[in-house]
Design a protein around this motif. Structure first.
Motif, PDB file in Angstrom:
ATOM      1  N   VAL A  91      43.023  -3.464  -3.348  1.00 45.81           N
ATOM      2  CA  VAL A  91      41.680  -3.732  -3.924  1.00 45.81           C
ATOM      3  C   VAL A  91      41.037  -4.618  -2.972  1.00 45.81           C
ATOM      4  O   VAL A  91      41.585  -5.337  -2.303  1.00 45.81           O
ATOM      5  CB  VAL A  91      41.841  -4.334  -5.267  1.00 45.81           C
ATOM      6  N   TYR A  92      39.708  -4.313  -3.063  1.00 46.45           N
ATOM      7  CA  TYR A  92      38.630  -4.994  -2.066  1.00 46.45           C
ATOM      8  C   TYR A  92      37.921  -6.086  -2.877  1.00 46.45           C
ATOM      9  O   TYR A  92      37.435  -5.506  -4.066  1.00 46.45           O
ATOM     10  CB  TYR A  92      38.035  -4.205  -1.396  1.00 46.45           C
ATOM     11  N   VAL A  93      37.651  -7.153  -2.347  1.00 44.91           N
ATOM     12  CA  VAL A  93      36.808  -8.069  -2.959  1.00 44.91           C
ATOM     13  C   VAL A  93      35.683  -8.488  -2.090  1.00 44.91           C
ATOM     14  O   VAL A  93      35.621  -8.838  -0.874  1.00 44.91           O
ATOM     15  CB  VAL A  93      37.527  -9.614  -3.455  1.00 44.91           C
ATOM     16  N   LEU A  94      34.548  -8.505  -2.580  1.00 42.92           N
ATOM     17  CA  LEU A  94      33.035  -8.911  -1.857  1.00 42.92           C
ATOM     18  C   LEU A  94      32.191  -9.658  -2.767  1.00 42.92           C
ATOM     19  O   LEU A  94      32.372  -9.764  -3.685  1.00 42.92           O
ATOM     20  CB  LEU A  94      32.398  -7.462  -1.726  1.00 42.92           C
ATOM     21  N   GLY A  95      31.498 -10.364  -1.874  1.00 39.60           N
ATOM     22  CA  GLY A  95      30.531 -11.256  -2.538  1.00 39.60           C
ATOM     23  C   GLY A  95      30.901 -12.676  -2.498  1.00 39.60           C
ATOM     24  O   GLY A  95      31.650 -13.349  -1.608  1.00 39.60           O
ATOM     25  N   GLU A  96      30.508 -13.325  -3.730  1.00 45.40           N
ATOM     26  CA  GLU A  96      30.673 -14.774  -3.764  1.00 45.40           C
ATOM     27  C   GLU A  96      32.368 -15.335  -4.209  1.00 45.40           C
ATOM     28  O   GLU A  96      32.273 -15.764  -5.365  1.00 45.40           O
ATOM     29  CB  GLU A  96      29.640 -15.303  -4.630  1.00 45.40           C
ATOM     30  N   VAL A  97      33.046 -15.175  -3.291  1.00 45.88           N
ATOM     31  CA  VAL A  97      34.602 -15.607  -3.341  1.00 45.88           C
ATOM     32  C   VAL A  97      34.827 -16.132  -2.295  1.00 45.88           C
ATOM     33  O   VAL A  97      34.313 -16.134  -1.340  1.00 45.88           O
ATOM     34  CB  VAL A  97      35.450 -14.330  -3.837  1.00 45.88           C
ATOM     35  N   GLN A  98      35.931 -17.007  -2.498  1.00 46.45           N
ATOM     36  CA  GLN A  98      36.270 -17.845  -1.210  1.00 46.45           C
ATOM     37  C   GLN A  98      36.884 -17.021  -0.350  1.00 46.45           C
ATOM     38  O   GLN A  98      36.806 -17.418   0.936  1.00 46.45           O
ATOM     39  CB  GLN A  98      37.538 -18.605  -1.840  1.00 46.45           C
ATOM     40  N   HIS A  99      37.472 -15.807  -0.433  1.00 45.60           N
ATOM     41  CA  HIS A  99      37.961 -15.160   0.627  1.00 45.60           C
ATOM     42  C   HIS A  99      37.837 -13.801   0.391  1.00 45.60           C
ATOM     43  O   HIS A  99      38.529 -12.825  -0.518  1.00 45.60           O
ATOM     44  CB  HIS A  99      39.639 -15.233   0.808  1.00 45.60           C
ATOM     45  N   VAL A 100      36.659 -13.245   1.123  1.00 44.76           N
ATOM     46  CA  VAL A 100      36.305 -11.678   0.959  1.00 44.76           C
ATOM     47  C   VAL A 100      37.187 -10.852   1.555  1.00 44.76           C
ATOM     48  O   VAL A 100      37.993 -11.136   2.723  1.00 44.76           O
ATOM     49  CB  VAL A 100      34.894 -11.525   1.462  1.00 44.76           C
ATOM     50  N   GLY A 101      37.610  -9.711   1.149  1.00 44.15           N
ATOM     51  CA  GLY A 101      38.333  -8.594   1.950  1.00 44.15           C
ATOM     52  C   GLY A 101      39.458  -8.127   0.977  1.00 44.15           C
ATOM     53  O   GLY A 101      39.357  -8.174  -0.186  1.00 44.15           O
ATOM     54  N   PRO A 102      40.290  -7.274   1.488  1.00 45.83           N
ATOM     55  CA  PRO A 102      41.526  -6.542   0.922  1.00 45.83           C
ATOM     56  C   PRO A 102      42.251  -7.695   0.355  1.00 45.83           C
ATOM     57  O   PRO A 102      42.736  -8.641   0.721  1.00 45.83           O
ATOM     58  CB  PRO A 102      42.146  -5.811   2.004  1.00 45.83           C
ATOM     59  N   VAL A 103      42.872  -7.483  -0.814  1.00 47.39           N
ATOM     60  CA  VAL A 103      43.891  -7.960  -1.543  1.00 47.39           C
ATOM     61  C   VAL A 103      45.097  -7.161  -1.944  1.00 47.39           C
ATOM     62  O   VAL A 103      44.676  -5.902  -2.457  1.00 47.39           O
ATOM     63  CB  VAL A 103      43.436  -8.665  -3.041  1.00 47.39           C
ATOM     64  N   THR A 104      46.178  -7.413  -1.796  1.00 41.08           N
ATOM     65  CA  THR A 104      47.582  -6.549  -1.959  1.00 41.08           C
ATOM     66  C   THR A 104      47.333  -6.387  -3.483  1.00 41.08           C
ATOM     67  O   THR A 104      47.346  -7.317  -4.365  1.00 41.08           O
ATOM     68  CB  THR A 104      48.686  -7.230  -1.611  1.00 41.08           C
ATOM     69  N   SER A 110      45.113  -7.303 -13.082  1.00 40.20           N
ATOM     70  CA  SER A 110      43.822  -7.714 -13.844  1.00 40.20           C
ATOM     71  C   SER A 110      42.881  -8.167 -12.898  1.00 40.20           C
ATOM     72  O   SER A 110      43.213  -8.537 -11.775  1.00 40.20           O
ATOM     73  CB  SER A 110      43.944  -8.492 -15.163  1.00 40.20           C
ATOM     74  N   PRO A 111      41.362  -7.875 -13.205  1.00 36.24           N
ATOM     75  CA  PRO A 111      40.742  -8.498 -12.296  1.00 36.24           C
ATOM     76  C   PRO A 111      40.604  -9.898 -12.189  1.00 36.24           C
ATOM     77  O   PRO A 111      40.449 -10.487 -10.940  1.00 36.24           O
ATOM     78  CB  PRO A 111      39.329  -8.097 -12.958  1.00 36.24           C
ATOM     79  N   LEU A 112      41.059 -10.705 -12.881  1.00 32.45           N
ATOM     80  CA  LEU A 112      41.129 -12.264 -12.989  1.00 32.45           C
ATOM     81  C   LEU A 112      42.328 -12.554 -12.024  1.00 32.45           C
ATOM     82  O   LEU A 112      42.198 -13.267 -11.114  1.00 32.45           O
ATOM     83  CB  LEU A 112      41.709 -12.718 -14.290  1.00 32.45           C
ATOM     84  N   GLN A 113      43.335 -11.671 -11.798  1.00 28.32           N
ATOM     85  CA  GLN A 113      44.483 -11.968 -10.908  1.00 28.32           C
ATOM     86  C   GLN A 113      43.991 -11.702  -9.523  1.00 28.32           C
ATOM     87  O   GLN A 113      44.256 -12.378  -8.695  1.00 28.32           O
ATOM     88  CB  GLN A 113      45.596 -11.171 -11.175  1.00 28.32           C
ATOM     89  N   VAL A 114      43.171 -10.759  -9.386  1.00 27.29           N
ATOM     90  CA  VAL A 114      42.714 -10.333  -8.147  1.00 27.29           C
ATOM     91  C   VAL A 114      41.692 -11.519  -7.726  1.00 27.29           C
ATOM     92  O   VAL A 114      41.865 -11.808  -6.382  1.00 27.29           O
ATOM     93  CB  VAL A 114      41.931  -8.924  -8.152  1.00 27.29           C
ATOM     94  N   LEU A 115      40.625 -11.874  -8.382  1.00 26.36           N
ATOM     95  CA  LEU A 115      39.712 -12.802  -8.005  1.00 26.36           C
ATOM     96  C   LEU A 115      40.659 -14.216  -7.926  1.00 26.36           C
ATOM     97  O   LEU A 115      40.319 -14.741  -6.997  1.00 26.36           O
ATOM     98  CB  LEU A 115      38.654 -12.935  -9.296  1.00 26.36           C
ATOM     99  N   SER A 116      41.732 -14.537  -8.316  1.00 29.00           N
ATOM    100  CA  SER A 116      42.302 -15.571  -8.149  1.00 29.00           C
ATOM    101  C   SER A 116      43.069 -15.437  -6.900  1.00 29.00           C
ATOM    102  O   SER A 116      42.964 -16.398  -5.941  1.00 29.00           O
ATOM    103  CB  SER A 116      43.542 -15.903  -9.281  1.00 29.00           C
ATOM    104  N   THR A 117      43.578 -14.450  -6.458  1.00 27.64           N
ATOM    105  CA  THR A 117      44.188 -14.045  -5.348  1.00 27.64           C
ATOM    106  C   THR A 117      42.977 -14.387  -4.144  1.00 27.64           C
ATOM    107  O   THR A 117      43.470 -14.777  -2.856  1.00 27.64           O
ATOM    108  CB  THR A 117      44.736 -12.685  -5.149  1.00 27.64           C
ATOM    109  N   ALA A 118      42.067 -14.010  -4.499  1.00 27.24           N
ATOM    110  CA  ALA A 118      40.666 -14.048  -3.494  1.00 27.24           C
ATOM    111  C   ALA A 118      40.268 -15.497  -3.336  1.00 27.24           C
ATOM    112  O   ALA A 118      39.130 -15.792  -2.772  1.00 27.24           O
ATOM    113  CB  ALA A 118      39.596 -13.079  -3.724  1.00 27.24           C
ATOM    114  N   GLY A 119      40.856 -16.593  -3.980  1.00 28.61           N
ATOM    115  CA  GLY A 119      40.576 -17.750  -3.991  1.00 28.61           C
ATOM    116  C   GLY A 119      39.694 -18.364  -5.023  1.00 28.61           C
ATOM    117  O   GLY A 119      39.171 -19.363  -5.067  1.00 28.61           O
TER     118      GLY A 119
END
Length: 170
Positions: A91-104, A110-119
């Motif tokens: 999945v991909y995370v864009l915008g105001e997160v610590q690490h923008v880009g793809p997440v395994t 859940s969205p929370l888990q993905v956002l957590s993985t993105a820092g």
């Protein structure tokens, strides 16, 4: 590509997907045995049989299907299908997160888990205006996600992620 032992469940449950690489071994028939990439359309091409679907099958089910198709040409074919490598889903995370880009992406994240993985969110993120782009390009659905509500109440707001989704954090 990841090693199967690192990411795949046992072979009786694993479902083959586009991008995976499988090995088809036909006992006593080395000319029919080889490794095959599963094409984006979910198909593989085998000698004698031609194109056949592989995505959506477990290795055991695909073995049975190939055996049945080879019975026209071989007496009692014994076929084994092994997953050599799996296509890593993201999945991909864009915008105001610590690490923008793809997440395994692991099924059920859940969205929370993905956002957590993105820092996590940056101090400038608007947690109430997050949205998820879900579906195929051109047919994407925009699903709102309230990060603050999810953190406060544990409410995931009925959002289920799928590989290829994009989470946008304004």
């Amino acid at each position: 590509m990841a090693n199967v032992s690192d990411t795949a469940p046992n072979s009786s449950q694993y479902v083959i997907a586009a991008g995976d690489t499988i090995q088809v071994a036909v006992w006593k028939e080395p000319s029919l045995s080889s490794s095959f990439p599963v094409r984006p359309d979910g198909m593989i091409s085998l000698a004698l049989i031609g194109d056949l679907p592989a995505a959506g099958f477990t290795p055991m089910t695909l073995s049975t299907d190939i055996s049945a198709r080879l019975k026209k040409y071989i007496n009692q074919p014994n076929v084994t299908v092994t997953v050599l490598s799996v296509h890593v889903k993201q999945v991909y995370v864009l915008g105001e997160v610590q690490h923008v880009g793809p997440v395994t992406f692991l099924t059920g994240m859940s969205p929370l888990q993905v956002l957590s993985t993105a820092g996590g969110l940056t101090p400038y993120a608007n947690g109430k205006k997050i949205y998820i782009l879900h579906g195929e390009p051109g047919k994407q659905q925009k699903i709102p996600f309230d990060y603050k509500k999810a953190i406060r109440d544990g409410n995931q707001q009925g959002v289920s992620l799928a590989a290829g989704d994009t989470i946008v954090v304004p």
